[in-house]
Scaffold this motif. Structure first.
Motif, mmCIF file in Angstrom:
data_model
loop_
_atom_site.group_PDB
_atom_site.id
_atom_site.type_symbol
_atom_site.label_atom_id
_atom_site.label_comp_id
_atom_site.label_asym_id
_atom_site.label_seq_id
_atom_site.Cartn_x
_atom_site.Cartn_y
_atom_site.Cartn_z
ATOM 1 N N PHE A 281 -32.830 -16.692 1.235
ATOM 2 C CA PHE A 281 -31.963 -17.767 1.695
ATOM 3 C C PHE A 281 -30.906 -18.122 0.643
ATOM 4 C CE2 PHE A 281 -35.831 -18.295 4.148
ATOM 5 C CZ PHE A 281 -35.384 -18.718 5.385
ATOM 6 N N ARG A 282 -29.899 -18.873 1.082
ATOM 7 C CA ARG A 282 -28.941 -19.485 0.175
ATOM 8 C C ARG A 282 -28.758 -20.940 0.586
ATOM 9 N NH1 ARG A 282 -30.318 -15.826 -2.126
ATOM 10 N NH2 ARG A 282 -29.153 -14.247 -3.302
ATOM 11 N N ARG A 283 -28.526 -21.802 -0.410
ATOM 12 C CA ARG A 283 -28.483 -23.250 -0.186
ATOM 13 C C ARG A 283 -27.068 -23.742 0.082
ATOM 14 N NH1 ARG A 283 -30.981 -26.762 -4.983
ATOM 15 N NH2 ARG A 283 -29.184 -25.866 -6.051
ATOM 16 N N HIS A 284 -26.977 -24.724 0.940
ATOM 17 C CA HIS A 284 -25.718 -25.417 1.216
ATOM 18 C C HIS A 284 -25.223 -26.058 -0.080
ATOM 19 C CE1 HIS A 284 -22.879 -28.297 2.877
ATOM 20 N NE2 HIS A 284 -23.150 -27.956 4.121
ATOM 21 N N PRO A 285 -23.945 -25.940 -0.418
ATOM 22 C CA PRO A 285 -23.475 -26.488 -1.694
ATOM 23 C C PRO A 285 -23.545 -28.006 -1.792
ATOM 24 C CG PRO A 285 -21.640 -25.670 -0.377
ATOM 25 C CD PRO A 285 -22.892 -25.202 0.292
ATOM 26 N N VAL B 274 -37.790 -20.851 -4.510
ATOM 27 C CA VAL B 274 -38.630 -20.088 -3.578
ATOM 28 C C VAL B 274 -37.823 -19.665 -2.348
ATOM 29 C CG1 VAL B 274 -40.762 -21.145 -4.390
ATOM 30 C CG2 VAL B 274 -39.587 -22.159 -2.413
ATOM 31 N N MET B 275 -36.893 -20.506 -1.924
ATOM 32 C CA MET B 275 -36.081 -20.142 -0.756
ATOM 33 C C MET B 275 -35.136 -18.987 -1.091
ATOM 34 S SD MET B 275 -37.048 -22.017 1.842
ATOM 35 C CE MET B 275 -35.696 -22.122 3.040
ATOM 36 N N SER C 224 -38.727 -14.744 6.708
ATOM 37 C CA SER C 224 -38.372 -15.076 5.330
ATOM 38 C C SER C 224 -38.855 -16.469 4.942
ATOM 39 C CB SER C 224 -36.857 -14.968 5.140
ATOM 40 O OG SER C 224 -36.440 -13.618 5.274
ATOM 41 N N LEU C 225 -38.898 -17.384 5.900
ATOM 42 C CA LEU C 225 -39.419 -18.719 5.616
ATOM 43 C C LEU C 225 -40.908 -18.656 5.274
ATOM 44 C CD1 LEU C 225 -38.575 -21.714 5.516
ATOM 45 C CD2 LEU C 225 -39.285 -21.893 7.910
ATOM 46 N N LYS C 226 -41.628 -17.772 5.952
ATOM 47 C CA LYS C 226 -43.045 -17.569 5.621
ATOM 48 C C LYS C 226 -43.199 -17.013 4.206
ATOM 49 C CE LYS C 226 -44.390 -16.669 10.433
ATOM 50 N NZ LYS C 226 -44.884 -15.646 11.391
ATOM 51 N N VAL C 227 -42.295 -16.111 3.825
ATOM 52 C CA VAL C 227 -42.326 -15.565 2.460
ATOM 53 C C VAL C 227 -42.071 -16.680 1.450
ATOM 54 C CG1 VAL C 227 -41.124 -14.045 0.840
ATOM 55 C CG2 VAL C 227 -41.642 -13.244 3.157
#
Length: 235
Positions: free
Chosen positions: A197-201, A191-192, A54-57
């Motif tokens: 992915f989901r981001r840390h708050p 993009v993440m 997924s990081l490559k995506v």
């Protein structure tokens, strides 16, 4: 206990894989190893295979928007021992920044500093039900590099203990430079998240996929279809 740590983990057993460093920009030498942290038999540059895919995506999506740009990997897999090392190091850094004496701290001062540290750092817990996100191989700290190889200015350094590290800190700023920081943070998040992915708050740089934090964030968005975490601590 933080809210995301209440998410159940149903370990899927997926293997951890070495990140092909030639495909990304990389923080080198690794910042924690440079401080003396030991990773044992593995390096920091490992992720669960699906997380790596997924990081490559995410990088491919970035390059559709900005040709030649790359995701820069600051940190990925982190054993609990390294988590403990960095938590202790950060505590000492805060003490030094405040010009305090470590041996003369009051209990109230210690408590207040630990609370500040744990706004950004996960507790180095060996309990398999509440692992630090990076110890699962499902969390990664990243930033952006432009087509000249320059690291993009996101407004703070990774790991900076400051309200300015909160993802939307600059959202309402009227300052042109700070508006740009927010645009770049939004680009990274876009993009993440499109890659799963989901981001840390509390951290513009921290993203996860498949761990407790990811499941918690997903469940906030989809309360009718709650998810469990599929990655626990690697041992």
């Amino acid at each position: 206990m933080k809210a995301y740590q209440e998410i159940a983990i149903v370990e899927c057993g997926e293997a951890i894989a070495a990140i092909p460093l030639e495909q990304f920009a990389v923080e080198s030498p690794h910042p924690y190893q440079k401080l003396g942290a030991s990773y044992g038999a593995l390096s920091p540059y490992y992720l669960r295979q699906s997380v790596l895919d997924s990081l490559k995506v995410a990088q491919a999506l970035l390059q559709q928007v900005h040709q030649g740009w790359q995701i820069k990997i600051f940190d990925a897999y982190r054993p609990v021992e390294v988590q403990q090392f960095m938590v202790d190091y950060t505590f000492a850094e805060v003490v030094q920044a405040r010009k305090l004496n470590l041996t003369e701290l009051t209990e109230a001062q210690r408590q207040e500093i630990w609370e500040q540290v744990y706004q950004f750092w996960a507790f180095p817990n060996l309990n398999p039900a509440t692992p630090p996100p990076h110890s699962t191989g499902a969390a990664v700290d990243v930033t952006l590099v432009d087509d000249t190889g320059k690291t993009v200015n996101m407004g703070t350094q990774i790991d900076e203990i400051s309200p300015a590290s909160y993802p939307d800190y600059y959202a309402d700023s009227t300052d042109a430079a700070q508006q740009q920081y927010h645009i770049y943070r939004q680009l990274l998040n876009s993009v993440m998240c499109k890659a799963g992915f989901r981001r840390h708050p509390n951290e513009w740089w921290h993203f996860s996929l498949g761990d407790q934090m990811w499941a918690w964030a997903y469940n906030q968005e989809n309360p009718a279809q709650p998810m469990t975490a599929r990655y626990g601590r690697l041992v």
